[in-house]
Design a protein around this motif. Structure first.
Motif, PDB file in Angstrom:
ATOM      1  N   ARG A 191     -15.189  22.235  29.759  1.00 19.16           N
ATOM      2  CA  ARG A 191     -15.847  21.267  30.762  1.00 19.16           C
ATOM      3  C   ARG A 191     -17.225  21.458  30.693  1.00 19.16           C
ATOM      4  NH1 ARG A 191     -11.897  19.910  36.110  1.00 19.16           N
ATOM      5  NH2 ARG A 191     -10.229  18.993  34.847  1.00 19.16           N
ATOM      6  N   VAL A 192     -17.857  20.289  31.227  1.00 21.91           N
ATOM      7  CA  VAL A 192     -19.350  20.261  31.339  1.00 21.91           C
ATOM      8  C   VAL A 192     -19.664  19.914  32.693  1.00 21.91           C
ATOM      9  CG1 VAL A 192     -21.489  19.056  30.839  1.00 21.91           C
ATOM     10  CG2 VAL A 192     -19.878  19.640  28.947  1.00 21.91           C
ATOM     11  N   TYR A 193     -20.494  20.894  33.259  1.00 23.58           N
ATOM     12  CA  TYR A 193     -21.013  20.699  34.652  1.00 23.58           C
ATOM     13  C   TYR A 193     -22.496  20.410  34.668  1.00 23.58           C
ATOM     14  CZ  TYR A 193     -16.472  22.264  36.642  1.00 23.58           C
ATOM     15  OH  TYR A 193     -15.007  22.277  36.832  1.00 23.58           O
ATOM     16  N   GLU A 194     -23.015  19.737  35.674  1.00 24.77           N
ATOM     17  CA  GLU A 194     -24.316  19.265  35.774  1.00 24.77           C
ATOM     18  C   GLU A 194     -24.950  19.513  37.099  1.00 24.77           C
ATOM     19  OE1 GLU A 194     -26.066  16.182  32.619  1.00 24.77           O
ATOM     20  OE2 GLU A 194     -24.156  15.370  33.689  1.00 24.77           O
ATOM     21  N   PHE A 195     -26.131  19.914  37.192  1.00 24.22           N
ATOM     22  CA  PHE A 195     -26.499  19.838  38.779  1.00 24.22           C
ATOM     23  C   PHE A 195     -28.174  20.006  38.581  1.00 24.22           C
ATOM     24  CE2 PHE A 195     -25.363  24.191  37.084  1.00 24.22           C
ATOM     25  CZ  PHE A 195     -26.673  24.943  37.256  1.00 24.22           C
ATOM     26  N   GLY A 196     -28.881  19.567  39.549  1.00 19.28           N
ATOM     27  CA  GLY A 196     -30.259  19.179  39.700  1.00 19.28           C
ATOM     28  C   GLY A 196     -30.551  17.844  40.053  1.00 19.28           C
ATOM     29  N   ALA A 243     -17.674  13.470  34.195  1.00 20.64           N
ATOM     30  CA  ALA A 243     -16.569  12.777  34.257  1.00 20.64           C
ATOM     31  C   ALA A 243     -16.460  11.923  32.852  1.00 20.64           C
ATOM     32  CB  ALA A 243     -16.483  11.900  35.353  1.00 20.64           C
ATOM     33  N   SER A 244     -17.514  11.488  32.221  1.00 20.41           N
ATOM     34  CA  SER A 244     -17.647  11.034  31.183  1.00 20.41           C
ATOM     35  C   SER A 244     -17.245  11.603  29.867  1.00 20.41           C
ATOM     36  CB  SER A 244     -19.023  10.110  30.813  1.00 20.41           C
ATOM     37  OG  SER A 244     -19.975  11.148  30.990  1.00 20.41           O
ATOM     38  N   LEU A 245     -17.184  13.080  29.935  1.00 20.48           N
ATOM     39  CA  LEU A 245     -16.794  13.871  28.789  1.00 20.48           C
ATOM     40  C   LEU A 245     -15.269  14.430  29.261  1.00 20.48           C
ATOM     41  CD1 LEU A 245     -20.008  15.814  28.294  1.00 20.48           C
ATOM     42  CD2 LEU A 245     -18.849  13.980  27.047  1.00 20.48           C
ATOM     43  N   ALA A 246     -14.543  13.849  30.175  1.00 23.86           N
ATOM     44  CA  ALA A 246     -13.196  14.410  30.726  1.00 23.86           C
ATOM     45  C   ALA A 246     -12.299  14.525  29.582  1.00 23.86           C
ATOM     46  CB  ALA A 246     -12.673  13.496  31.752  1.00 23.86           C
TER      47      ALA A 246
END
Length: 242
Positions: free
Chosen positions: A17-22, A122-125
């Motif tokens: 899973r990919v997570y992003e922040f900033g 979400a687009s990489l779910a």
């Protein structure tokens, strides 16, 4: 895997899973309960390409002229020539009408907001990610199958999608398959696929390795390297590549 950009970060978990922040796009952050603060997202300030306060008349002129050509879509190296048109048609990226509609999109108004806690992409779910790289304000993700997905700023074509429309969700870079390594720079990107090095995005300072006359590429282009060289990795800085 973890990656840090200029104002955002991303990570890939063991499960893919990919997570992003900033600083992320407003649409992504609108679904977040975190406190938000907005900022305009457009082309990176020219001062950042010029090295902060350091003044260089020649470099100033090169960057300024390149920016002007990009904004009006008149850069001859990035015109919609037969080569790019054929690649886009073969990859099924967009129709001729859609390509024409994207010219000059660097003037579009985009906003980013501060997302203070890691949020799943979400687009990489449906994808299993294995690597991630963050540039100035764009993100590249490599999947287990060797595909590349990109999102974020695209004012210099750094997403490799054949246009300059900034995206708030990940889209597949269909011109690449079997990717083993990738790197996101300031406004350019690199990838190794099938033993070859590919580059795209901003190239006005020579960071693409395609020669002095090439100021940018909207699609991944193979870079000539020594025939005996075995490519094992690549790295991208703000305005240079290794």
């Amino acid at each position: 895997k973890v990656a840090a950009g200029a104002q955002h970060s991303a990570c890939v978990t063991a499960s893919g899973r990919v997570y992003e922040f900033g600083l992320l796009s407003s649409r992504v952050a609108e679904r977040s309960t975190a406190q938000e603060s907005s900022t305009r997202a457009g082309a990176a300030p020219a001062e950042e390409l010029r090295g902060g306060r350091r003044r260089d008349a020649v470099l100033d002129r090169i960057v300024r002229e390149s920016e002007e050509r990009w904004l009006v879509a008149e850069d001859e190296a990035e015109a919609w020539d037969e080569r790019d048109a054929a690649l886009l048609a073969r990859a099924g990226v967009m129709s001729a009408a859609e390509r024409a509609a994207t010219l000059g999109m660097a003037r579009m108004d985009f906003r980013r907001v501060a997302v203070r806690a890691p949020r799943v992409a979400a687009s990489l779910a449906r994808e299993i990610a294995r690597d991630v790289s963050c540039g100035y304000a764009h993100t590249l993700v490599r999947t287990e199958a060797g595909a590349v997905f990109a999102s974020g700023y695209n004012d210099r074509g750094q997403l490799g999608l054949g246009h300059r429309v900034t995206l708030d969700c990940f889209e597949r870079v269909r011109a690449l398959e079997g990717v083993s390594r990738l790197a996101a720079g300031g406004q350019h990107s690199l990838a190794i696929a099938a033993g070859a090095l590919f580059c795209w995005g901003q190239g006005v300072l020579g960071q693409l390795g395609l020669g002095r006359r090439v100021t940018g590429r909207l699609l991944p282009v193979a870079v000539e390297v020594a025939a005996a060289a075995e490519l094992v990795g690549c790295a991208a800085g703000a305005n240079h590549s290794l």
